[in-house]
Write a protein that holds these residues in place. Structure first.
Motif, PDB file in Angstrom:
ATOM      1  N   GLY A 151       0.687  -1.165   0.093  1.00  0.00           N
ATOM      2  CA  GLY A 151       0.125  -0.147  -0.025  1.00  0.00           C
ATOM      3  C   GLY A 151       0.872   1.212   0.091  1.00  0.00           C
ATOM      4  O   GLY A 151       0.437   2.204  -0.552  1.00  0.00           O
ATOM      5  N   CYS A 165      -5.194  -2.841   3.967  1.00  0.00           N
ATOM      6  CA  CYS A 165      -3.881  -2.320   4.044  1.00  0.00           C
ATOM      7  C   CYS A 165      -3.268  -2.113   2.546  1.00  0.00           C
ATOM      8  O   CYS A 165      -2.430  -1.313   2.302  1.00  0.00           O
ATOM      9  N   VAL A 166      -3.788  -2.993   1.442  1.00  0.00           N
ATOM     10  CA  VAL A 166      -2.997  -2.716   0.010  1.00  0.00           C
ATOM     11  C   VAL A 166      -4.022  -1.684  -0.618  1.00  0.00           C
ATOM     12  O   VAL A 166      -3.242  -0.720  -1.228  1.00  0.00           O
ATOM     13  N   LEU A 187      -1.580  -2.735  -7.814  1.00  0.00           N
ATOM     14  CA  LEU A 187      -2.171  -2.861  -6.340  1.00  0.00           C
ATOM     15  C   LEU A 187      -3.480  -3.898  -6.389  1.00  0.00           C
ATOM     16  O   LEU A 187      -3.543  -4.689  -5.666  1.00  0.00           O
TER      17      LEU A 187
END
Length: 257
Positions: free
Chosen positions: A98, A144-145, A120
């Motif tokens: 991230g 989180c990503v 991502l």
């Protein structure tokens, strides 16, 4: 009983996480290297090199812990600790991915914005196959990503960036729903395989001439533990008699004179 069943389900999820994860570790590292080559000219090279090295070190650490788990095969009492460790490493990996939304998102370079978003989103989608066995683990990893990417697009402003932020958020919701379905399917497949293994164990016991009482005990109680027997999984419950339906009483036979 419910606590025991929940603990057994958590242990199964943890075991599936560690057994499936090795298949997905080499791919993210290869993607990180390809991404670094694509965005090499417009971004600062030292942070990019440090980011790739950190990704490789984290992948090596996760692989070593997975190898340790598969070698030792810990019992049910140690499963919660291994689960927390796996989730913590997955969160660190997600935060590292991230961070690319802020480190390698040069302003005025829409082409490189596309590279970062595709990378991502692809990483988040690929993790469904390896971490969906544990719903909490995948949700944290997904947030989180892709969470930093949504924040980055919103902070840039503009109609295009806000539209992209909405699309990424919708993509996160779709992945969360898909992960739930994949996780349930993975659990069901694992249960079917376990059932086949127990039946093979019973057949082996019969072939070796084991006592009949031991074979019956294995079938009822389960070769791999209580409440996991072949009969317990395959027996069909008998229908309950409706309380509204009157019960038939046997008519007494006439007495012989």
């Amino acid at each position: 009983m419910q606590r025991r069943r929940a603990a057994a389900e958590d242990a199964t999820s943890t075991d599936l996480l560690y057994r499936i994860a090795p298949m997905g570790l080499p791919l993210p590292l290869a993607i990180a290297v390809v991404f670094a080559l694509l965005v090499w000219p417009p971004v600062a090279q030292p942070p990019l090199i440090a980011w790739v090295v950190a990704a490789g070190a984290l992948s090596a650490l996760r692989l070593s812990r997975i190898s340790r788990y598969l070698t030792t095969l810990p019992g049910h009492a140690e499963q919660p600790r291994w689960r927390r460790e796996f989730v913590a490493l997955a969160v660190l990996s997600g935060l590292l991915w991230g961070s690319a939304a802020f480190l390698f998102f040069p302003e005025g370079q829409p082409l490189y914005h596309t590279f970062t978003m595709v990378m991502l989103c692809g990483i988040a989608a690929a993790a469904v196959a390896t971490t969906a066995a544990d719903a909490l683990c995948y949700r944290l990893y997904l947030f989180c990503v892709l969470g930093p990417l949504v924040v980055r697009l919103v902070t840039l402003g503009g109609q295009v960036n806000l539209s992209l932020a909405f699309l990424v958020a919708f993509f996160m919701l779709a992945l969360e729903m898909l992960s739930g379905w994949v996780g349930r399917l993975t659990q069901e497949i694992h249960q079917v395989k376990q059932g086949d293994r127990y039946q093979r164990d019973v057949m082996e016991m019969l072939a070796k001439g084991a006592p009949l009482s031991r074979v019956l005990h294995a079938i009822v109680r389960g070769v791999g533990g209580p409440d996991r027997g072949v009969v317990a999984r395959t027996a069909v419950p008998r229908p309950q008699r409706s309380p509204l339906r009157p019960q038939r009483r046997a008519c007494p036979l006439p007495r012989q004179p």
